[in-house]
Design a protein around this motif. Structure first.
Motif, PDB file in Angstrom:
ATOM      1  N   LEU A  33       0.824  -1.212   0.000  1.00 44.64           N
ATOM      2  CA  LEU A  33       0.000   0.000   0.000  1.00 44.64           C
ATOM      3  C   LEU A  33       0.855   1.259   0.000  1.00 44.64           C
ATOM      4  O   LEU A  33       0.544   2.226  -0.709  1.00 44.64           O
ATOM      5  CB  LEU A  33      -0.929  -0.012   1.223  1.00 44.64           C
ATOM      6  CG  LEU A  33      -1.797   1.232   1.443  1.00 44.64           C
ATOM      7  CD1 LEU A  33      -2.825   1.363   0.332  1.00 44.64           C
ATOM      8  CD2 LEU A  33      -2.483   1.167   2.796  1.00 44.64           C
ATOM      9  N   VAL A  34       1.936   1.254   0.773  1.00 42.77           N
ATOM     10  CA  VAL A  34       2.771   2.460   0.895  1.00 42.77           C
ATOM     11  C   VAL A  34       4.049   2.368   0.066  1.00 42.77           C
ATOM     12  O   VAL A  34       4.863   3.297   0.088  1.00 42.77           O
ATOM     13  CB  VAL A  34       3.127   2.714   2.375  1.00 42.77           C
ATOM     14  CG1 VAL A  34       1.885   3.002   3.177  1.00 42.77           C
ATOM     15  CG2 VAL A  34       3.882   1.534   2.980  1.00 42.77           C
ATOM     16  N   LYS A  35       4.238   1.265  -0.650  1.00 42.91           N
ATOM     17  CA  LYS A  35       5.485   1.069  -1.394  1.00 42.91           C
ATOM     18  C   LYS A  35       5.711   2.169  -2.427  1.00 42.91           C
ATOM     19  O   LYS A  35       6.846   2.635  -2.623  1.00 42.91           O
ATOM     20  CB  LYS A  35       5.463  -0.305  -2.067  1.00 42.91           C
ATOM     21  CG  LYS A  35       6.731  -0.652  -2.814  1.00 42.91           C
ATOM     22  CD  LYS A  35       6.589  -1.955  -3.589  1.00 42.91           C
ATOM     23  CE  LYS A  35       6.453  -3.139  -2.665  1.00 42.91           C
ATOM     24  NZ  LYS A  35       6.449  -4.415  -3.426  1.00 42.91           N
ATOM     25  N   THR A  36       4.657   2.603  -3.096  1.00 40.87           N
ATOM     26  CA  THR A  36       4.820   3.581  -4.172  1.00 40.87           C
ATOM     27  C   THR A  36       5.128   4.984  -3.663  1.00 40.87           C
ATOM     28  O   THR A  36       5.425   5.874  -4.460  1.00 40.87           O
ATOM     29  CB  THR A  36       3.541   3.644  -5.031  1.00 40.87           C
ATOM     30  OG1 THR A  36       2.418   3.946  -4.192  1.00 40.87           O
ATOM     31  CG2 THR A  36       3.301   2.320  -5.733  1.00 40.87           C
ATOM     32  N   THR A  37       5.040   5.220  -2.346  1.00 42.76           N
ATOM     33  CA  THR A  37       5.360   6.545  -1.805  1.00 42.76           C
ATOM     34  C   THR A  37       6.821   6.662  -1.393  1.00 42.76           C
ATOM     35  O   THR A  37       7.243   7.722  -0.934  1.00 42.76           O
ATOM     36  CB  THR A  37       4.480   6.843  -0.575  1.00 42.76           C
ATOM     37  OG1 THR A  37       4.848   5.963   0.503  1.00 42.76           O
ATOM     38  CG2 THR A  37       3.017   6.654  -0.895  1.00 42.76           C
ATOM     39  N   LEU A  38       7.615   5.592  -1.551  1.00 40.38           N
ATOM     40  CA  LEU A  38       8.987   5.574  -1.064  1.00 40.38           C
ATOM     41  C   LEU A  38       9.921   6.299  -2.021  1.00 40.38           C
ATOM     42  O   LEU A  38       9.817   6.149  -3.237  1.00 40.38           O
ATOM     43  CB  LEU A  38       9.446   4.121  -0.879  1.00 40.38           C
ATOM     44  CG  LEU A  38      10.814   3.906  -0.226  1.00 40.38           C
ATOM     45  CD1 LEU A  38      10.791   4.377   1.219  1.00 40.38           C
ATOM     46  CD2 LEU A  38      11.197   2.429  -0.288  1.00 40.38           C
ATOM     47  N   GLY A  39      10.835   7.069  -1.460  1.00 41.74           N
ATOM     48  CA  GLY A  39      11.885   7.689  -2.263  1.00 41.74           C
ATOM     49  C   GLY A  39      11.552   9.088  -2.731  1.00 41.74           C
ATOM     50  O   GLY A  39      10.434   9.589  -2.542  1.00 41.74           O
ATOM     51  N   PRO A  40      12.534   9.755  -3.372  1.00 43.30           N
ATOM     52  CA  PRO A  40      12.333  11.154  -3.806  1.00 43.30           C
ATOM     53  C   PRO A  40      11.319  11.309  -4.925  1.00 43.30           C
ATOM     54  O   PRO A  40      10.829  12.418  -5.157  1.00 43.30           O
ATOM     55  CB  PRO A  40      13.732  11.582  -4.266  1.00 43.30           C
ATOM     56  CG  PRO A  40      14.445  10.305  -4.571  1.00 43.30           C
ATOM     57  CD  PRO A  40      13.896   9.287  -3.635  1.00 43.30           C
ATOM     58  N   ASN A  41      11.001  10.228  -5.628  1.00 40.80           N
ATOM     59  CA  ASN A  41       9.999  10.289  -6.695  1.00 40.80           C
ATOM     60  C   ASN A  41       8.746   9.509  -6.337  1.00 40.80           C
ATOM     61  O   ASN A  41       8.005   9.064  -7.220  1.00 40.80           O
ATOM     62  CB  ASN A  41      10.585   9.750  -8.006  1.00 40.80           C
ATOM     63  CG  ASN A  41      11.769  10.556  -8.481  1.00 40.80           C
ATOM     64  OD1 ASN A  41      12.903  10.097  -8.429  1.00 40.80           O
ATOM     65  ND2 ASN A  41      11.532  11.782  -8.920  1.00 40.80           N
ATOM     66  N   GLY A  42       8.494   9.333  -5.046  1.00 37.69           N
ATOM     67  CA  GLY A  42       7.305   8.617  -4.604  1.00 37.69           C
ATOM     68  C   GLY A  42       6.033   9.391  -4.906  1.00 37.69           C
ATOM     69  O   GLY A  42       6.025  10.621  -4.993  1.00 37.69           O
ATOM     70  N   MET A  43       4.939   8.659  -5.046  1.00 39.85           N
ATOM     71  CA  MET A  43       3.647   9.272  -5.367  1.00 39.85           C
ATOM     72  C   MET A  43       2.870   9.558  -4.089  1.00 39.85           C
ATOM     73  O   MET A  43       3.191   9.057  -3.008  1.00 39.85           O
ATOM     74  CB  MET A  43       2.849   8.331  -6.274  1.00 39.85           C
ATOM     75  CG  MET A  43       3.589   7.885  -7.516  1.00 39.85           C
ATOM     76  SD  MET A  43       4.104   9.268  -8.569  1.00 39.85           S
ATOM     77  CE  MET A  43       2.517   9.725  -9.274  1.00 39.85           C
TER      78      MET A  43
ATOM     79  N   LEU B 299      13.734  16.026   3.163  1.00 49.20           N
ATOM     80  CA  LEU B 299      12.703  16.796   2.463  1.00 49.20           C
ATOM     81  C   LEU B 299      12.624  16.456   0.979  1.00 49.20           C
ATOM     82  O   LEU B 299      11.677  16.880   0.312  1.00 49.20           O
ATOM     83  CB  LEU B 299      12.971  18.298   2.622  1.00 49.20           C
ATOM     84  CG  LEU B 299      12.880  18.843   4.051  1.00 49.20           C
ATOM     85  CD1 LEU B 299      13.280  20.308   4.089  1.00 49.20           C
ATOM     86  CD2 LEU B 299      11.476  18.668   4.602  1.00 49.20           C
ATOM     87  N   SER B 300      13.599  15.689   0.458  1.00 48.55           N
ATOM     88  CA  SER B 300      13.588  15.349  -0.975  1.00 48.55           C
ATOM     89  C   SER B 300      12.383  14.500  -1.353  1.00 48.55           C
ATOM     90  O   SER B 300      11.949  14.516  -2.508  1.00 48.55           O
ATOM     91  CB  SER B 300      14.880  14.616  -1.357  1.00 48.55           C
ATOM     92  OG  SER B 300      15.982  15.481  -1.250  1.00 48.55           O
ATOM     93  N   SER B 301      11.856  13.731  -0.403  1.00 46.79           N
ATOM     94  CA  SER B 301      10.718  12.871  -0.701  1.00 46.79           C
ATOM     95  C   SER B 301       9.396  13.493  -0.265  1.00 46.79           C
ATOM     96  O   SER B 301       8.378  12.811  -0.247  1.00 46.79           O
ATOM     97  CB  SER B 301      10.900  11.508  -0.002  1.00 46.79           C
ATOM     98  OG  SER B 301      10.985  11.682   1.395  1.00 46.79           O
ATOM     99  N   LYS B 302       9.406  14.783   0.077  1.00 44.38           N
ATOM    100  CA  LYS B 302       8.208  15.448   0.583  1.00 44.38           C
ATOM    101  C   LYS B 302       7.718  16.485  -0.422  1.00 44.38           C
ATOM    102  O   LYS B 302       8.335  16.732  -1.455  1.00 44.38           O
ATOM    103  CB  LYS B 302       8.496  16.127   1.929  1.00 44.38           C
ATOM    104  CG  LYS B 302       9.255  15.279   2.938  1.00 44.38           C
ATOM    105  CD  LYS B 302       8.410  14.158   3.495  1.00 44.38           C
ATOM    106  CE  LYS B 302       9.159  13.400   4.584  1.00 44.38           C
ATOM    107  NZ  LYS B 302       8.392  12.268   5.101  1.00 44.38           N
ATOM    108  N   ILE B 303       6.628  17.132  -0.051  1.00 43.98           N
ATOM    109  CA  ILE B 303       6.059  18.170  -0.902  1.00 43.98           C
ATOM    110  C   ILE B 303       6.978  19.392  -0.970  1.00 43.98           C
ATOM    111  O   ILE B 303       6.894  20.208  -1.892  1.00 43.98           O
ATOM    112  CB  ILE B 303       4.657  18.564  -0.389  1.00 43.98           C
ATOM    113  CG1 ILE B 303       3.909  19.381  -1.441  1.00 43.98           C
ATOM    114  CG2 ILE B 303       4.769  19.326   0.922  1.00 43.98           C
ATOM    115  CD1 ILE B 303       2.475  19.680  -1.054  1.00 43.98           C
ATOM    116  N   LEU B 304       7.872  19.525   0.012  1.00 43.55           N
ATOM    117  CA  LEU B 304       8.784  20.663   0.063  1.00 43.55           C
ATOM    118  C   LEU B 304      10.049  20.445  -0.758  1.00 43.55           C
ATOM    119  O   LEU B 304      10.996  21.233  -0.643  1.00 43.55           O
ATOM    120  CB  LEU B 304       9.173  20.957   1.523  1.00 43.55           C
ATOM    121  CG  LEU B 304       8.012  21.198   2.494  1.00 43.55           C
ATOM    122  CD1 LEU B 304       8.545  21.402   3.909  1.00 43.55           C
ATOM    123  CD2 LEU B 304       7.197  22.405   2.068  1.00 43.55           C
ATOM    124  N   SER B 305      10.107  19.389  -1.566  1.00 38.32           N
ATOM    125  CA  SER B 305      11.337  19.065  -2.294  1.00 38.32           C
ATOM    126  C   SER B 305      11.748  20.168  -3.272  1.00 38.32           C
ATOM    127  O   SER B 305      12.943  20.354  -3.528  1.00 38.32           O
ATOM    128  CB  SER B 305      11.164  17.744  -3.042  1.00 38.32           C
ATOM    129  OG  SER B 305      10.087  17.819  -3.957  1.00 38.32           O
TER     130      SER B 305
END
Length: 575
Positions: free
Chosen positions: A82-92, A211-217
């Motif tokens: 469920l949360v796999k696709t949110t991982l990393g700097p290009n996560g959704m 912060l690279s994986s957040k909305i503030l990237s």
């Protein structure tokens, strides 16, 4: 026989317990001219003799052995996926919408926020959710990583169990692999505790990586400096109550700023001074209204309007005495958690005291903390009240709202972060992202060790575990190899989420680490592998270590399960 003989009646029926008659099958007896057979039901006969443990008809159920283990694996892996696709700097991101309140919408890629919002029935899934919550409360970051890594551990364990390897053998191998992985991670860590400049540089790099994986990237440099400045003001403290975050709609995220002081989202009373220097603050949580009787069901009956006037006069006198007892402590600013009605506000204005009403409870708690005051509810002269100090209080405007700014508070580490954004969802996600960065930085100031990010640490630990597996005989080596494969899945997922070819990048990265190039990791901006130390992709050692430990413990707990018992719901009896 003689055909002319008179027919005789059939013999009498034998009872069920009659002895076996030759020519008849067992448990057969005749009666009434019919042949009947008695077939024993072993299941019901045994049930009649054995005590019943579970009441299936009431909703209780039991799963054993392979079924219980499979159910646990499936539930935990579903949470990880469920949360796999949110991982990393290009996560959704995910959109979370409440079924009871359709207007409540959350847009986030924070693992803990996503998992908090779901209520699974699977017990193993709940274990992973609790692990993610713990990671969020203790470290602040790594909530997605710990769930995904635990899911990968269980995926590998399922394959080993299918090969008839006992779970206890798997766990023994995993424990040895965890020890080797932690030793390799700690050996690669750097510590700049004695060098303030190098430590501040490490904090900036950790903030950028977080912060690279957040909305503030898109504004990670701006918010990294903001977060580091806020944490360094706390002088080694991990109490984030000193950092107040307020959200104001309008403008863009780039216009967010750090204010050295405290901001209270309220306004000063009518006709009172808007600027107070060298303020003495009394913080209270007391009722300052007199127009209602606060006893449920109570009524007052009077015989004339004059009696009503007498009651109102006594209420005013009572409030006047209360205000006088407050003024005896000689504050020039009075801040109350509850409402302040017009009459007491007039009395404060006449006495030259600024009054601020209905301050939210969190704001009052934090204000009392940073000004050095104590929240009071009684004001008798015999009971001392500790007042707060502040050099300047003034009313300022942020966006379109008036707020009260406190500067020069007693605890100089206090500060306020003002977030600006286009809508509520962006501001909420920005607050969660900044809070994660602040948590990690505050922990790093205490535990100053740092490790490399970009998948370099995971590949380093996997290489150490593989080396140990080659030296270990027996089935435990298979469990160690599975542990290493699970660790390599994290950079694999990060590459896949960025749209890159993980089947090409991860073997190259593994070959580099096998040659001893331990600083090589993923460069997600170029889609290649590179030296992450030169790229300044740095993470907190405490965060990375806690992710591996928590994921292993959660996976071990689930793997040890061989039976799931569901109790029957409690029946509500009639009175």
């Amino acid at each position: 026989p003689d055909a002319d003989a008179t027919p005789t009646r059939p013999p009498p029926a034998s009872p069920p317990h009659a002895p076996h008659v030759e020519g008849k099958p067992p448990h057969a007896f005749t009666g009434g001219g019919r042949r009947q057979e008695y077939v024993p039901d072993v299941r019901t006969d045994n049930m009649a003799t054995l005590p019943r443990i579970f009441r299936e008809e009431m909703g209780a159920r039991e799963e054993k052995g392979q079924n219980a283990r499979l159910s646990s694996f499936v539930g935990a892996m579903a949470i990880a996926d469920l949360v796999k696709t949110t991982l990393g700097p290009n996560g959704m991101d995910k959109i979370l919408q409440s079924a009871s309140d359709p207007k409540k919408v959350i847009v986030t890629n924070d693992g803990a926020t996503i998992l908090k919002s779901i209520a699974p029935e699977n017990a193993a899934a709940k274990i992973l959710i609790d692990t993610s919550k713990t990671q969020d409360s203790v470290i602040g970051d790594g909530t997605t990583s710990v769930s995904v890594l635990a899911g990968e551990f269980l995926r590998e364990a399922e394959r080993l169990v299918d090969k008839k390897i006992h779970p206890q053998t798997i766990l023994t191998g995993w424990r040895k692999a965890l020890k080797a992985a932690r030793a390799a991670l700690e050996a690669s860590a750097l510590d700049h505790k004695g060098d303030p400049e190098a430590l501040k540089k490490d904090l900036m790099n950790i903030a950028r990586t977080t912060l690279s994986s957040k909305i503030l990237s898109q504004h990670k440099d701006h918010f990294s400096k903001l977060a580091v400045d806020a944490v360094l003001r706390m002088k080694g403290s991990t109490d984030l109550e000193h950092i107040h975050i307020i959200k104001k709609k309008g403008s863009s995220l780039r216009d967010s700023y750090l204010d050295e002081g405290f901001i209270l989202e309220k306004s000063i009373g009518i006709g009172q001074a808007k600027r107070i220097e060298n303020a003495t603050i009394l913080v209270a949580n007391t009722p300052m209204d007199t127009d209602k009787i606060k006893i449920f069901g109570a009524r007052v009956r009077v015989g004339s309007m004059g009696a009503v006037a007498d009651i109102e006069k006594e209420e005013k006198n009572k409030m006047k005495r209360k205000v006088a007892s407050i003024l005896e402590h000689k504050p020039n600013v009075f801040i109350n958690r509850q409402l302040i009605y017009n009459y007491p506000e007039q009395l404060f204005t006449k006495a030259g005291v600024v009054s601020i009403e209905h301050a939210d409870f969190v704001g009052v708690e934090r204000l009392a903390l940073v000004t050095g005051a104590e929240i009071a509810s009684t004001f008798d002269a015999a009971v001392p009240v500790k007042l707060g100090k502040c050099k300047l209080i003034e009313e300022v405007v942020i966006g379109e709202d008036k707020v009260i700014h406190f500067s020069g508070v007693e605890k100089g580490e206090a500060c306020t972060v003002v977030l600006r954004g286009a809508n509520k969802q962006i501001l909420d996600e920005a607050e969660r992202s900044l809070h994660d960065a602040l948590c990690v930085l505050s922990q790093t100031v205490v535990s100053t060790k740092t490790v490399l990010g970009g998948g370099a640490s995971e590949m380093l630990m996997a290489e150490a575990v593989d080396s140990l597996a080659r030296k270990t005989p027996g089935k435990e080596s298979l469990a160690m190899e599975a542990f290493a494969r699970a660790l390599r899945q994290l950079p694999t997922i990060i590459a896949d989420n960025g749209g890159h070819d993980s089947s090409d990048l991860i073997p190259k990265l593994r070959a580099c680490h096998h040659k001893g190039q331990n600083t090589m990791g993923l460069d997600m901006e170029k889609g290649t592998i590179g030296d992450v130390r030169e790229l300044q992709i740095v993470e907190s050692f405490k965060c990375k270590s806690q992710v591996v430990i928590s994921a292993h413990e959660a996976a071990e707990m689930i793997l040890r399960v061989d039976e799931i018992i569901t109790n029957a719901p409690r029946q509500r009896g009639r009175p």
